[in-house]
Design a protein around this motif. Sequence first.
Motif, PDB file in Angstrom:
ATOM      1  N   ALA A 173     -27.810  33.288 -32.191  1.00 12.41           N
ATOM      2  CA  ALA A 173     -26.928  33.329 -30.605  1.00 12.41           C
ATOM      3  C   ALA A 173     -28.000  32.918 -29.551  1.00 12.41           C
ATOM      4  CB  ALA A 173     -26.192  34.097 -30.507  1.00 12.41           C
ATOM      5  N   GLN A 174     -29.365  33.944 -29.660  1.00 12.58           N
ATOM      6  CA  GLN A 174     -29.845  33.912 -28.501  1.00 12.58           C
ATOM      7  C   GLN A 174     -31.118  32.746 -28.345  1.00 12.58           C
ATOM      8  OE1 GLN A 174     -30.092  35.928 -30.996  1.00 12.58           O
ATOM      9  NE2 GLN A 174     -32.078  36.593 -31.750  1.00 12.58           N
ATOM     10  N   TRP A 175     -30.965  32.141 -29.322  1.00 14.70           N
ATOM     11  CA  TRP A 175     -31.956  30.647 -28.966  1.00 14.70           C
ATOM     12  C   TRP A 175     -31.256  29.712 -28.377  1.00 14.70           C
ATOM     13  CZ3 TRP A 175     -34.385  29.514 -34.640  1.00 14.70           C
ATOM     14  CH2 TRP A 175     -35.202  30.383 -34.835  1.00 14.70           C
ATOM     15  N   GLN A 176     -31.603  29.385 -27.312  1.00  9.80           N
ATOM     16  CA  GLN A 176     -31.166  28.213 -26.434  1.00  9.80           C
ATOM     17  C   GLN A 176     -31.567  26.861 -26.620  1.00  9.80           C
ATOM     18  OE1 GLN A 176     -32.249  30.145 -22.753  1.00  9.80           O
ATOM     19  NE2 GLN A 176     -30.636  31.829 -23.173  1.00  9.80           N
ATOM     20  N   LEU A 177     -30.781  25.891 -26.839  1.00 10.42           N
ATOM     21  CA  LEU A 177     -31.280  24.501 -27.031  1.00 10.42           C
ATOM     22  C   LEU A 177     -31.881  23.919 -25.610  1.00 10.42           C
ATOM     23  CD1 LEU A 177     -31.508  22.175 -28.830  1.00 10.42           C
ATOM     24  CD2 LEU A 177     -29.347  21.229 -28.031  1.00 10.42           C
ATOM     25  N   LEU A 178     -33.222  23.674 -25.614  1.00 10.57           N
ATOM     26  CA  LEU A 178     -33.687  23.000 -24.579  1.00 10.57           C
ATOM     27  C   LEU A 178     -33.934  21.830 -24.283  1.00 10.57           C
ATOM     28  CD1 LEU A 178     -37.034  25.330 -23.727  1.00 10.57           C
ATOM     29  CD2 LEU A 178     -34.536  25.527 -22.709  1.00 10.57           C
ATOM     30  N   LYS A 179     -34.022  21.083 -25.545  1.00 10.46           N
ATOM     31  CA  LYS A 179     -34.271  19.546 -25.567  1.00 10.46           C
ATOM     32  C   LYS A 179     -34.045  19.130 -26.997  1.00 10.46           C
ATOM     33  CE  LYS A 179     -36.784  18.892 -21.538  1.00 10.46           C
ATOM     34  NZ  LYS A 179     -36.304  18.214 -20.730  1.00 10.46           N
ATOM     35  N   GLN A 180     -33.519  17.869 -26.962  1.00  9.22           N
ATOM     36  CA  GLN A 180     -33.266  17.245 -28.389  1.00  9.22           C
ATOM     37  C   GLN A 180     -33.385  15.919 -28.309  1.00  9.22           C
ATOM     38  OE1 GLN A 180     -29.442  17.954 -30.255  1.00  9.22           O
ATOM     39  NE2 GLN A 180     -28.330  18.010 -28.200  1.00  9.22           N
ATOM     40  N   LYS A 181     -33.839  15.275 -29.502  1.00  5.28           N
ATOM     41  CA  LYS A 181     -33.722  13.917 -29.696  1.00  5.28           C
ATOM     42  C   LYS A 181     -33.479  13.403 -30.917  1.00  5.28           C
ATOM     43  CE  LYS A 181     -36.555   9.930 -28.336  1.00  5.28           C
ATOM     44  NZ  LYS A 181     -37.593   9.318 -27.665  1.00  5.28           N
ATOM     45  N   GLN A 182     -32.740  12.387 -31.301  1.00  5.77           N
ATOM     46  CA  GLN A 182     -32.326  11.857 -32.466  1.00  5.77           C
ATOM     47  C   GLN A 182     -32.608  10.591 -32.940  1.00  5.77           C
ATOM     48  OE1 GLN A 182     -28.569  13.431 -34.076  1.00  5.77           O
ATOM     49  NE2 GLN A 182     -28.093  11.411 -34.853  1.00  5.77           N
ATOM     50  N   THR A 183     -33.233  10.328 -34.196  1.00  2.00           N
ATOM     51  CA  THR A 183     -33.439   8.755 -34.481  1.00  2.00           C
ATOM     52  C   THR A 183     -32.177   8.472 -35.721  1.00  2.00           C
ATOM     53  OG1 THR A 183     -34.962   9.378 -36.422  1.00  2.00           O
ATOM     54  CG2 THR A 183     -35.943   8.900 -34.049  1.00  2.00           C
ATOM     55  N   LYS A 184     -32.576   7.563 -36.221  1.00  2.00           N
ATOM     56  CA  LYS A 184     -31.704   7.222 -37.434  1.00  2.00           C
ATOM     57  C   LYS A 184     -31.848   8.040 -38.670  1.00  2.00           C
ATOM     58  CE  LYS A 184     -31.060   2.203 -36.632  1.00  2.00           C
ATOM     59  NZ  LYS A 184     -31.310   0.818 -37.237  1.00  2.00           N
ATOM     60  N   GLN A 185     -32.975   8.662 -38.789  1.00  2.00           N
ATOM     61  CA  GLN A 185     -33.187   9.530 -39.904  1.00  2.00           C
ATOM     62  C   GLN A 185     -33.700  10.932 -39.680  1.00  2.00           C
ATOM     63  OE1 GLN A 185     -36.234   7.024 -41.552  1.00  2.00           O
ATOM     64  NE2 GLN A 185     -34.827   6.142 -42.920  1.00  2.00           N
ATOM     65  N   VAL A 186     -33.946  11.051 -38.259  1.00  2.00           N
ATOM     66  CA  VAL A 186     -34.547  12.804 -38.078  1.00  2.00           C
ATOM     67  C   VAL A 186     -34.018  13.249 -36.761  1.00  2.00           C
ATOM     68  CG1 VAL A 186     -36.560  13.867 -37.665  1.00  2.00           C
ATOM     69  CG2 VAL A 186     -36.463  11.585 -39.094  1.00  2.00           C
ATOM     70  N   ASN A 187     -33.753  14.604 -36.713  1.00  2.00           N
ATOM     71  CA  ASN A 187     -33.353  15.236 -35.528  1.00  2.00           C
ATOM     72  C   ASN A 187     -34.748  15.994 -35.051  1.00  2.00           C
ATOM     73  OD1 ASN A 187     -30.566  15.263 -34.959  1.00  2.00           O
ATOM     74  ND2 ASN A 187     -30.280  16.365 -36.837  1.00  2.00           N
ATOM     75  N   TYR A 188     -34.855  16.075 -33.983  1.00  2.00           N
ATOM     76  CA  TYR A 188     -35.813  16.685 -33.175  1.00  2.00           C
ATOM     77  C   TYR A 188     -35.336  17.711 -32.206  1.00  2.00           C
ATOM     78  CZ  TYR A 188     -38.109  12.580 -34.666  1.00  2.00           C
ATOM     79  OH  TYR A 188     -38.722  11.394 -35.362  1.00  2.00           O
ATOM     80  N   ARG A 189     -35.614  19.006 -32.277  1.00  2.00           N
ATOM     81  CA  ARG A 189     -34.951  19.960 -31.323  1.00  2.00           C
ATOM     82  C   ARG A 189     -35.971  21.074 -30.872  1.00  2.00           C
ATOM     83  NH1 ARG A 189     -29.545  20.040 -35.046  1.00  2.00           N
ATOM     84  NH2 ARG A 189     -28.330  18.422 -34.148  1.00  2.00           N
ATOM     85  N   LEU A 190     -35.787  21.563 -29.534  1.00  3.95           N
ATOM     86  CA  LEU A 190     -36.664  22.485 -29.043  1.00  3.95           C
ATOM     87  C   LEU A 190     -35.831  23.589 -28.602  1.00  3.95           C
ATOM     88  CD1 LEU A 190     -39.724  23.424 -28.251  1.00  3.95           C
ATOM     89  CD2 LEU A 190     -39.276  22.303 -26.300  1.00  3.95           C
ATOM     90  N   TYR A 191     -35.788  24.705 -29.198  1.00  3.76           N
ATOM     91  CA  TYR A 191     -35.170  25.885 -28.808  1.00  3.76           C
ATOM     92  C   TYR A 191     -36.011  26.961 -27.932  1.00  3.76           C
ATOM     93  CZ  TYR A 191     -31.578  24.356 -32.219  1.00  3.76           C
ATOM     94  OH  TYR A 191     -30.930  23.540 -32.891  1.00  3.76           O
ATOM     95  N   GLN A 192     -35.490  27.901 -27.123  1.00  2.75           N
ATOM     96  CA  GLN A 192     -36.138  29.065 -26.667  1.00  2.75           C
ATOM     97  C   GLN A 192     -35.329  30.173 -26.937  1.00  2.75           C
ATOM     98  OE1 GLN A 192     -36.650  28.933 -22.236  1.00  2.75           O
ATOM     99  NE2 GLN A 192     -38.764  29.825 -22.611  1.00  2.75           N
ATOM    100  N   GLN A 193     -36.065  31.090 -27.333  1.00  5.91           N
ATOM    101  CA  GLN A 193     -35.699  32.612 -27.610  1.00  5.91           C
ATOM    102  C   GLN A 193     -35.339  33.137 -26.093  1.00  5.91           C
ATOM    103  OE1 GLN A 193     -34.538  34.766 -29.868  1.00  5.91           O
ATOM    104  NE2 GLN A 193     -36.484  35.950 -30.185  1.00  5.91           N
ATOM    105  N   GLY A 194     -34.052  33.817 -25.905  1.00  5.62           N
ATOM    106  CA  GLY A 194     -33.468  34.524 -24.792  1.00  5.62           C
ATOM    107  C   GLY A 194     -34.388  35.871 -24.812  1.00  5.62           C
ATOM    108  N   GLU A 195     -34.402  36.409 -23.566  1.00  7.27           N
ATOM    109  CA  GLU A 195     -34.817  37.766 -23.497  1.00  7.27           C
ATOM    110  C   GLU A 195     -34.384  38.724 -24.184  1.00  7.27           C
ATOM    111  OE1 GLU A 195     -37.223  38.696 -21.490  1.00  7.27           O
ATOM    112  OE2 GLU A 195     -37.661  37.303 -20.124  1.00  7.27           O
TER     113      GLU A 195
END
Length: 195
Positions: A173-195
């Motif tokens: 729950a404390q991981w916040q999604l900062l950025k994401q991108k998707q192609t036809k085959q792959v998901n890329y996501r960057l999360y940040q841990q909350g305090e």
Amino acid sequence: MKRQAKKKSTVTGSIRVIAGQWRGRKLPVLDAQGLRPTTDRTKETLFNWLAPYIAGTRCLDAFAGSGGLGFESLSRHANHVTFVEYNKSAALQIEANCQLLKLNASQAQVINNDVLQHLNQPTEAYDLIFADPPFNKQLLPELIAKIEQQQLLAPNGLIYIESEISCAYSIPAQWQLLKQKQTKQVNYRLYQQGE
């Protein structure tokens, strides 16, 4: 009857460091089953996302493969990268590339082990974790659970997750999604841990 020779992993390609102190430098990589280095385009997007955060970080390149994400981080002044790679030949190639770049033990550590086993050992938390496991092996849910149980992501730490589209996983729950991108085959996501 002839015995069939076991296919060895061989150096057949290279990865390119995109920016930083080793910009444009090519490092040899193995042709090993399941090894799929992150493409230059994806790496460029990811490191644009990471630009404000990368300098001075302590990183874990889980499922390191070619080591491309870890080497890119070091080129951009991360303090330390722990490369964990199960394939012995791939781990040896990462070590060889560390020597090529004249990295010392305070900058890089290469561990030839299953990352889920390795993470059972106590360690300091990481500022940045790269999680790009082999596809279709369902390793992400267990890795995420291990990172959470062992508190391996530092406060405000970042985790990059690259997965096939069909891979289902849940995040703390404390991981916040900062950025994401998707192609036809792959998901890329960057999360940040909350305090």
